[in-house]
Motif scaffolding. Structure first.
Motif, PDB file in Angstrom:
ATOM      1  N   TYR A  83      25.013  30.261 -10.867  1.00  0.00           N
ATOM      2  CA  TYR A  83      26.352  29.920 -11.344  1.00  0.00           C
ATOM      3  C   TYR A  83      27.370  30.487 -10.367  1.00  0.00           C
ATOM      4  O   TYR A  83      27.273  31.665  -9.951  1.00  0.00           O
ATOM      5  N   ARG A  85      31.616  30.693  -9.671  1.00  0.00           N
ATOM      6  CA  ARG A  85      32.978  30.497 -10.169  1.00  0.00           C
ATOM      7  C   ARG A  85      33.965  30.827  -9.063  1.00  0.00           C
ATOM      8  O   ARG A  85      33.890  31.900  -8.442  1.00  0.00           O
ATOM      9  N   SER A 111      36.912  26.167  -9.795  1.00  0.00           N
ATOM     10  CA  SER A 111      35.687  25.392 -10.001  1.00  0.00           C
ATOM     11  C   SER A 111      34.651  26.211 -10.748  1.00  0.00           C
ATOM     12  O   SER A 111      34.636  27.449 -10.682  1.00  0.00           O
ATOM     13  N   HIS A 112      33.817  25.498 -11.486  1.00  0.00           N
ATOM     14  CA  HIS A 112      32.597  26.026 -12.073  1.00  0.00           C
ATOM     15  C   HIS A 112      31.440  25.228 -11.474  1.00  0.00           C
ATOM     16  O   HIS A 112      31.463  23.989 -11.507  1.00  0.00           O
ATOM     17  N   THR A 113      30.444  25.877 -10.955  1.00  0.00           N
ATOM     18  CA  THR A 113      29.272  25.206 -10.392  1.00  0.00           C
ATOM     19  C   THR A 113      28.012  25.835 -10.972  1.00  0.00           C
ATOM     20  O   THR A 113      27.831  27.057 -10.890  1.00  0.00           O
ATOM     21  N   ARG A 115      23.626  25.306 -11.443  1.00  0.00           N
ATOM     22  CA  ARG A 115      22.396  24.621 -11.041  1.00  0.00           C
ATOM     23  C   ARG A 115      21.200  25.267 -11.759  1.00  0.00           C
ATOM     24  O   ARG A 115      21.100  26.494 -11.847  1.00  0.00           O
ATOM     25  N   GLY A 133      22.387  19.839 -12.522  1.00  0.00           N
ATOM     26  CA  GLY A 133      23.571  20.460 -11.964  1.00  0.00           C
ATOM     27  C   GLY A 133      24.833  20.028 -12.681  1.00  0.00           C
ATOM     28  O   GLY A 133      24.906  18.929 -13.247  1.00  0.00           O
ATOM     29  N   ASP A 135      29.229  20.408 -12.102  1.00  0.00           N
ATOM     30  CA  ASP A 135      30.395  20.871 -11.345  1.00  0.00           C
ATOM     31  C   ASP A 135      31.652  20.535 -12.138  1.00  0.00           C
ATOM     32  O   ASP A 135      31.770  19.436 -12.693  1.00  0.00           O
ATOM     33  N   ARG A 136      32.564  21.466 -12.167  1.00  0.00           N
ATOM     34  CA  ARG A 136      33.878  21.211 -12.761  1.00  0.00           C
ATOM     35  C   ARG A 136      34.936  21.731 -11.799  1.00  0.00           C
ATOM     36  O   ARG A 136      34.949  22.923 -11.465  1.00  0.00           O
TER      37      ARG A 136
END
Length: 376
Positions: A83, A85, A111-113, A115, A133, A135-136
């Motif tokens: 994760y 951020r 962003s938030h990522t 996987r 995955g 993504d935001r």
């Protein structure tokens, strides 16, 4: 009369051998202009643009946070997750004018990522990999000063949520032309690959799915733009070289005005892809790579079906039913009965071919051919 214009001159302020300068009495100033003038700083340099200062971006101060987990579920199964951020604030000083009059904005890109990856050794010759995955991404860009009562304070209620934007001819600096938007994007991914080793063949099959959401709100809050031109104070008989945009502002003579309301748009699109490939070792010196990929991307839609196009084949009742009319997505009778405005394309096949040949112990000849498509 219908062909004669009369405009009274203001009192003479100064004269030279070539120029006569007129001055608008303060008693003629518009109440909005009087309120805005109180916010202007004192000049710090000569000329029409008589105030200068620093512009640009201060040093960025991003924040980054990362977490990762690796876990062996068993000897044959492994799970990993990560994760990330990010938060990147940015202040932009667009013009030297301070306070609400400046073109100054405060932007936060974040962003938030995430996987998740799962490996499973089903047998010594069979391996499966699955991955998910998310993504935001968010990008909010607003005026540095977000006070919502300025329009009332300058006696211009309802003109803009933030400070209204004023533009002028004759080279004057625009007031309060700041950013005013919010963009949010969400992306989801899922992939699964199966690898099978059998004799001289390494066979891989798999697929992936993507779901993308594009959410745009521009402007974020309603905004007003008001333009002041030299036409309102120029010579009606000969406009060239006469009049002044800021003088029109002092008199409250607006040349143009626009209020833009927020209209959120929620775009949606998806993607499917499937493939199969065989890495075939024909001999100890020759390996062939044979594969085929199929891709399907349905036409993009808007979450509330707020899209339209000009159809060149639809009869237009306003033009004697000649072909060519604006059509809308959505349910009938207002829409065409479909959320999409374009047909799907199912012909996106992509063959793959490659080889590797060991000509000598020191020379390897390689070649490949394939059809690849970019995302629509």
């Amino acid at each position: 009369s219908a062909t004669t214009y009369t405009r009274k001159k203001f009192p003479v302020s100064s004269t030279t051998s070539t120029t006569t300068t007129y001055q608008i009495p303060t008693t003629s100033f518009d109440p909005v202009a009087q309120a805005v003038l109180k916010l202007l700083p004192d000049p710090n340099q000569s000329g029409t643009l008589n105030y200068g200062g620093w512009t640009g971006n201060p040093l960025l101060d991003p924040n980054l946070y990362t977490a990762k987990i690796d876990h062996a579920l068993s000897q044959k199964q492994h799970l990993a997750a990560v994760y990330v951020r990010t938060i990147i604030p940015r202040t932009t000083i667009g013009t030297p004018l301070a306070g609400p009059l400046g073109e100054n904005s405060y932007q936060v890109v974040a962003s938030h990522t995430g996987r998740i990856n799962y490996n499973w050794m089903i047998s010594p010759s069979l391996l499966n990999n699955a991955a998910f995955g998310f993504d935001r991404f968010t990008n909010i860009n607003l005026p540095e000063d977000t006070t919502s009562t300025y329009a009332d304070q300058i006696h211009f209620p309802g003109s803009s949520y933030y400070f209204p934007e004023f533009t002028f001819t004759n080279g004057y600096t625009t007031m309060a032309a700041t950013a005013n938007s919010l963009d949010v994007e969400n992306d989801f991914y899922y992939k699964d690959h199966l690898l099978w080793q059998v004799r001289n063949h390494t066979i891989t099959v798999g697929g992936e799915y993507r779901r993308m959401q594009y959410n745009d709100r521009s402007p974020y809050n309603y905004s007003g733009n008001y333009g002041f031109d030299s036409l309102e104070t120029g010579n009606p008989q000969s406009q060239s070289g006469t009049g002044d945009g800021f003088a029109a502002f002092l008199l409250g003579q607006v040349n143009s005005g626009t209020i833009t309301q927020p209209l959120p748009v929620y775009g949606r699109k998806s993607y499917w892809g499937f493939f199969a490939q065989d890495d075939y070792r024909v001999t100890s010196r020759l390996t062939l790579n044979l594969g085929l990929r199929f891709e399907w991307q349905p036409p993009a839609v808007e979450a509330h079906d707020r899209t339209s196009i000009v159809s060149l084949t639809t009869p237009n009742p306003a033009a004697n039913n000649l072909p060519g009319a604006l059509v809308f997505a959505g349910d009938k009778p207002l829409g065409i009965g479909s959320r999409t405005l374009f047909p799907s394309n199912y012909s996106n096949l992509g063959p793959r071919f490659g080889f590797a040949y060991s000509a000598t112990s020191k020379i390897v000849v390689r070649g490949a051919y394939g059809i690849y498509r970019s995302e629509e």
